[in-house]
Scaffold this motif. Structure first.
Motif, PDB file in Angstrom:
ATOM      1  N   SER A  30       0.831  -1.211   0.000  1.00 11.52           N
ATOM      2  CA  SER A  30       0.000   0.000   0.000  1.00 11.52           C
ATOM      3  C   SER A  30       0.861   1.255   0.000  1.00 11.52           C
ATOM      4  O   SER A  30       0.532   2.260  -0.632  1.00 11.52           O
ATOM      5  CB  SER A  30      -0.934  -0.007   1.218  1.00 11.52           C
ATOM      6  N   SER A  36      -4.549   2.528   0.028  1.00  9.66           N
ATOM      7  CA  SER A  36      -4.774   2.017   1.379  1.00  9.66           C
ATOM      8  C   SER A  36      -4.538   0.509   1.411  1.00  9.66           C
ATOM      9  O   SER A  36      -4.650  -0.187   0.388  1.00  9.66           O
ATOM     10  CB  SER A  36      -6.200   2.335   1.830  1.00  9.66           C
ATOM     11  N   GLU A  37      -4.203   0.007   2.592  1.00  5.32           N
ATOM     12  CA  GLU A  37      -3.994  -1.435   2.740  1.00  5.32           C
ATOM     13  C   GLU A  37      -5.265  -2.198   2.417  1.00  5.32           C
ATOM     14  O   GLU A  37      -5.233  -3.285   1.817  1.00  5.32           O
ATOM     15  CB  GLU A  37      -3.526  -1.751   4.168  1.00  5.32           C
ATOM     16  N   THR A  38      -6.408  -1.609   2.769  1.00  8.08           N
ATOM     17  CA  THR A  38      -7.696  -2.240   2.466  1.00  8.08           C
ATOM     18  C   THR A  38      -7.894  -2.369   0.963  1.00  8.08           C
ATOM     19  O   THR A  38      -8.384  -3.395   0.461  1.00  8.08           O
ATOM     20  CB  THR A  38      -8.840  -1.414   3.074  1.00  8.08           C
ATOM     21  N   SER A  41      -5.669  -5.205  -0.380  1.00 11.92           N
ATOM     22  CA  SER A  41      -6.244  -6.497  -0.012  1.00 11.92           C
ATOM     23  C   SER A  41      -7.467  -6.814  -0.859  1.00 11.92           C
ATOM     24  O   SER A  41      -7.661  -7.959  -1.307  1.00 11.92           O
ATOM     25  CB  SER A  41      -6.617  -6.492   1.475  1.00 11.92           C
ATOM     26  N   ARG A  42      -8.280  -5.798  -1.101  1.00 16.26           N
ATOM     27  CA  ARG A  42      -9.502  -6.015  -1.895  1.00 16.26           C
ATOM     28  C   ARG A  42      -9.161  -6.384  -3.335  1.00 16.26           C
ATOM     29  O   ARG A  42      -9.778  -7.288  -3.915  1.00 16.26           O
ATOM     30  CB  ARG A  42     -10.358  -4.752  -1.860  1.00 16.26           C
TER      31      ARG A  42
END
Length: 312
Positions: A30, A36-38, A41-42
């Motif tokens: 990220s 973002s890390e989210t 991951s997504r």
């Protein structure tokens, strides 16, 4: 059978997967991709759904590639490197291919300069090297990719496209006209402060020639100042020094801005000459040159057409 385009996942999924796999962390990926890390991951999760295969074994604070993930990384890494190299080559080619555009001092200063910022805003990667010179020899040298010159449209070895014709009329500042109202009368023009250009191009129109077009010959002229370039003469008119000869299209933006006015509205001289865009037919064209050439042609097509003023 699935079409190949349906087999390919979105590029941003692959970029997120590559970064996470190489760095061993969604968090570090990220930071590298400025997402973002989210989001990382997504995107990886969507890539796994696309293939319906697990690509990572997820631990508490770590991720590890599965055998499918390792195989995919090898191919994805090579493919993305090829795309990166191709993009780098394109950017390098773009940067190196500066378009050298030559024009007379008048066209460079009064017609091109007011338009360059708009061009640059729409073509950020195309660089123009503008060469201003009243030497035809310099403007037509081999170093020039495009040239704008005044003439009748015939230059051996060059393709010529007319940009605009030649219409000449007196111009002065509103303040000068207010101080010297006789400048609005054609018969009184020879006696007002006339701004003249001295040039090695004897075919360019001067005050005596222009007045001859109006039927006034062998008149005594009261010249206020001489300049060796046309832009200086026009600036002198803007500054209220006197009356200069204005070339339509070159001074239109100053008339529109109210910096200049036409004191003798009905009087003008129209010649058979014009300003042409030249391209050496022996030089190989390149993409950036064509972009600049198309821009100049579009600017010409959008120009104000000359229509003789109606008599009162």
């Amino acid at each position: 059978m699935l079409k190949k385009r349906k087999l390919l996942p979105p590029l941003d999924y692959l970029l997120a997967f590559e970064a996470a796999a190489q760095l061993g962390s969604f968090a570090r990926a990220s930071e590298q991709l400025n997402l973002s890390e989210t989001a990382i991951s997504r995107k990886v999760r969507l890539l796994e759904q696309h293939y319906d295969l697990p690509l990572f074994v997820r631990g508490h604070r770590s991720i590890t590639l599965t055998s499918h993930g390792a195989a995919l990384l090898s191919s994805v890494g090579q493919s993305l490197d090829i795309l990166r190299d191709a993009s780098e080559d394109i950017f390098a080619h773009h940067t190196n291919n500066t378009v050298t555009l030559a024009a007379t001092n008048s066209v460079a200063a009064l017609w091109l300069m007011p338009r360059l910022r708009t061009f640059r805003r729409s073509n950020t990667r195309v660089k123009i090297m503008l060469v201003a010179s009243d030497s035809d020899e310099e403007c037509m040298s081999e170093e020039m990719d495009l040239t704008i010159l005044r003439g009748e449209g015939i230059w051996p070895g060059f393709e010529a496209r007319m940009l605009f014709g030649e219409t000449v009329f007196p111009v002065c500042s509103p303040g000068y006209l207010h101080r010297v109202p006789q400048a609005a009368r054609l018969k009184d023009l020879p006696g007002v402060d006339l701004i003249e250009v001295r040039s090695s191009h004897t075919e360019w129109m001067d005050w005596r020639t222009w007045l001859g077009h109006q039927g006034a010959e062998d008149v005594t002229l009261d010249r206020a100042a001489f300049f060796n370039t046309y832009p200086l003469a026009i600036q002198a008119a803007v500054d209220g020094l006197g009356v200069a000869l204005g070339w339509g299209h070159l001074v239109d933006h100053l008339l529109d801005a109210g910096k200049l006015v036409r004191p003798v509205q009905q009087s003008y001289a129209r010649t058979e000459s014009g300003y042409f865009l030249l391209r050496n037919i022996e030089k190989k064209r390149f993409a950036e040159q064509e972009i600049v050439e198309d821009w100049l042609v579009r600017a010409s097509e959008a120009r104000r057409r000359f229509t003789p003023p109606r008599a009162d």
